[in-house]
Scaffold this active site. Structure first.
Site, mmCIF file in Angstrom:
data_model
loop_
_atom_site.group_PDB
_atom_site.id
_atom_site.type_symbol
_atom_site.label_atom_id
_atom_site.label_comp_id
_atom_site.label_asym_id
_atom_site.label_seq_id
_atom_site.Cartn_x
_atom_site.Cartn_y
_atom_site.Cartn_z
ATOM 1 N N HIS A 1 1.554 19.640 -19.428
ATOM 2 C CA HIS A 1 1.412 18.171 -19.430
ATOM 3 C C HIS A 1 2.523 17.485 -20.210
ATOM 4 O O HIS A 1 2.664 16.256 -20.154
ATOM 5 C CB HIS A 1 0.043 17.775 -20.002
ATOM 6 N N ASP B 1 3.246 13.956 -15.809
ATOM 7 C CA ASP B 1 1.858 13.489 -15.837
ATOM 8 C C ASP B 1 1.132 13.937 -14.574
ATOM 9 O O ASP B 1 1.690 14.635 -13.718
ATOM 10 C CB ASP B 1 1.801 11.967 -15.983
#
Length: 438
Positions: free
Chosen positions: A409, A413
């Site tokens: 992450h 995104d």
């Protein structure tokens, strides 16, 4: 006169500092050729056969099977120029047991003298670790602590010990400078033949550890460390989608019907992955924590998970973005065969930038795999099975597969990850979509 050459465990690359002896391929007394493999070792990356750069007679081996040795530790010594082991002359009985006229101790060659590298003291070594050291023939000297060849009065004494199962390394010689005499071996044989006292009844510990203990080392240990590091350092997330793979399977069947090498499903998925990574390069990257930077990588070195008897390994297909499905199929087959035979080189298992994990071969539909550190993402593929599916407004039986993407992450995104996975699914459902990027 033959020269004794000492061959050390060479630098196996990729920062590897040690290896475990799995199997000796030669014995003391064997004649070896230049570059003949002499030992099979297991590193944290793979099984490797180590060739010796010298030709001659093996005079000593260092390390039992199962022993871990550091890079630079002695492996074997070879008498270069010898076609067989020299016979040392037997000492007269009077001298063997006697007064002051005891011959100099003979360093015998007829036995496997295994010792950890840190206790090797027979000859000083000053050369670089990566190069074997040439040891000129000198008058043998008995070391203070026996290591390597053992000082024995004669080959007859050595044979007596071997026939009786006496480990000469465990004996303390009663002769001058620790020389092992016939009387020492006979005393050891007498002790071996003596009846052993009955052992005392064992006292059970307060808390006894139950179960089988399996050493976490070699390939399994390396995998465990890498997965643990991935969990510690990478904030991962997973998204998944079901896709209708009917058209992909039909396209594969059409490709294989025209003759030539067969195209695997994994190769088609790999080609789809490389096209998707060209659209979403964030997922072909790594995180440099020291510099606090995301590094986008120019080439796709595609890893794929392969299960072997020694555990899970991830061979790497270099520059996968330049390969077509036929080339990818051939490379997958080549690396898989090497993996199952334990013959992958360390370079075959490192440098990956993205991993494709086909866990569907185990008969499961989905998974949330752990990212192969230091990569940024992994695509998981479940089994392709017949399921009810709405196709063109009608309920039909279609070939359905579940795809999952686990991603770092920090590098992107959910929108980027979802876009990548949706593009992969679109190509699976309609392979013609892929033609636009070819």
């Amino acid at each position: 006169m033959p020269q004794v050459m000492e061959f050390k465990l060479p630098d196996l690359g990729e920062g590897l500092t040690e290896a475990e002896i799995v199997r000796w391929l030669v014995a003391v007394g064997d004649v070896v050729a230049i570059d003949q493999p002499v030992v099979e070792v297991e590193t944290a990356k793979a099984m490797v056969e180590v060739p010796c750069p010298y030709g001659g007679v093996v005079t000593a081996r260092f390390g039992e099977e199962g022993t871990e040795l550091p890079v630079g530790a002695p492996l074997i010594t070879v008498a270069v120029g010898a076609s067989s082991l020299p016979e040392a002359p037997a000492a007269p009985a009077a001298e063997a047991e006697g007064s002051g006229n005891v011959p100099r101790p003979l360093i015998g060659y007829g036995e496997d003298h295994s010792r950890p590298a840190r206790r090797r003291r027979v000859r000083p070594v000053t050369a670089a670790v990566s190069a074997p050291v040439v040891v000129a023939p000198v008058a043998p000297v008995v070391p203070a602590v026996p290591a390597g060849p053992v000082p024995v009065i004669s080959p007859l004494v050595r044979k007596l010990a071997k026939d009786g199962g006496v480990d000469l390394r465990a004996l303390k010689g009663s002769g001058p400078e620790g020389l092992i005499l016939r009387a020492d071996v006979e005393a050891a044989l007498a002790a071996l033949r003596a009846p052993e006292p009955a052992p005392a009844a064992p006292v059970a510990p307060a808390v006894a550890a139950q179960g089988e203990r399996i050493p976490l080392k070699g390939v399994r240990g390396a995998v465990a460390e890498k997965l643990s590091r991935s969990r510690r350092e990478i904030p991962d997330a997973t998204c998944w989608v079901d896709a209708d793979a009917t058209e992909l399977m039909a396209a594969r069947a059409a490709m294989n019907a025209v003759g030539g090498p067969k195209i695997s499903v994994l190769a088609l998925l790999a080609r789809i992955c490389t096209a998707a990574l060209a659209r979403y390069p964030e997922l072909n990257s790594t995180v440099d924590l020291a510099a606090k930077e995301i590094v986008r990588l120019p080439s796709v070195h595609l890893g794929f998970a392969a299960q072997t008897e020694r555990g899970l390994v991830v061979p790497v297909v270099r520059d996968a973005q330049h390969r077509n499905p036929e080339s990818l199929s051939a490379e997958f087959a080549r690396l898989t065969e090497l993996a199952r035979a334990g013959k992958l080189a360390p370079a075959d298992l490192t440098g990956g930038t993205f991993t494709l994990n086909n866990y569907g071969v185990f008969g499961v539909d989905g998974s949330t795999p752990i990212i192969n550190h230091p990569e940024a993402a992994m695509l998981g593929v479940g089994r392709i099975i017949d399921k009810p599916w709405v196709h063109e407004g009608q309920l039909a039986v279609r070939k359905v597969v579940q795809l999952s993407l686990t991603f770092d992450h920090r590098v992107c995104d959910g929108g980027t990850a979802g876009g990548f996975l949706r593009y992969v699914a679109d190509c699976v459902e309609s392979p013609a979509v892929l033609l636009r990027s070819l």
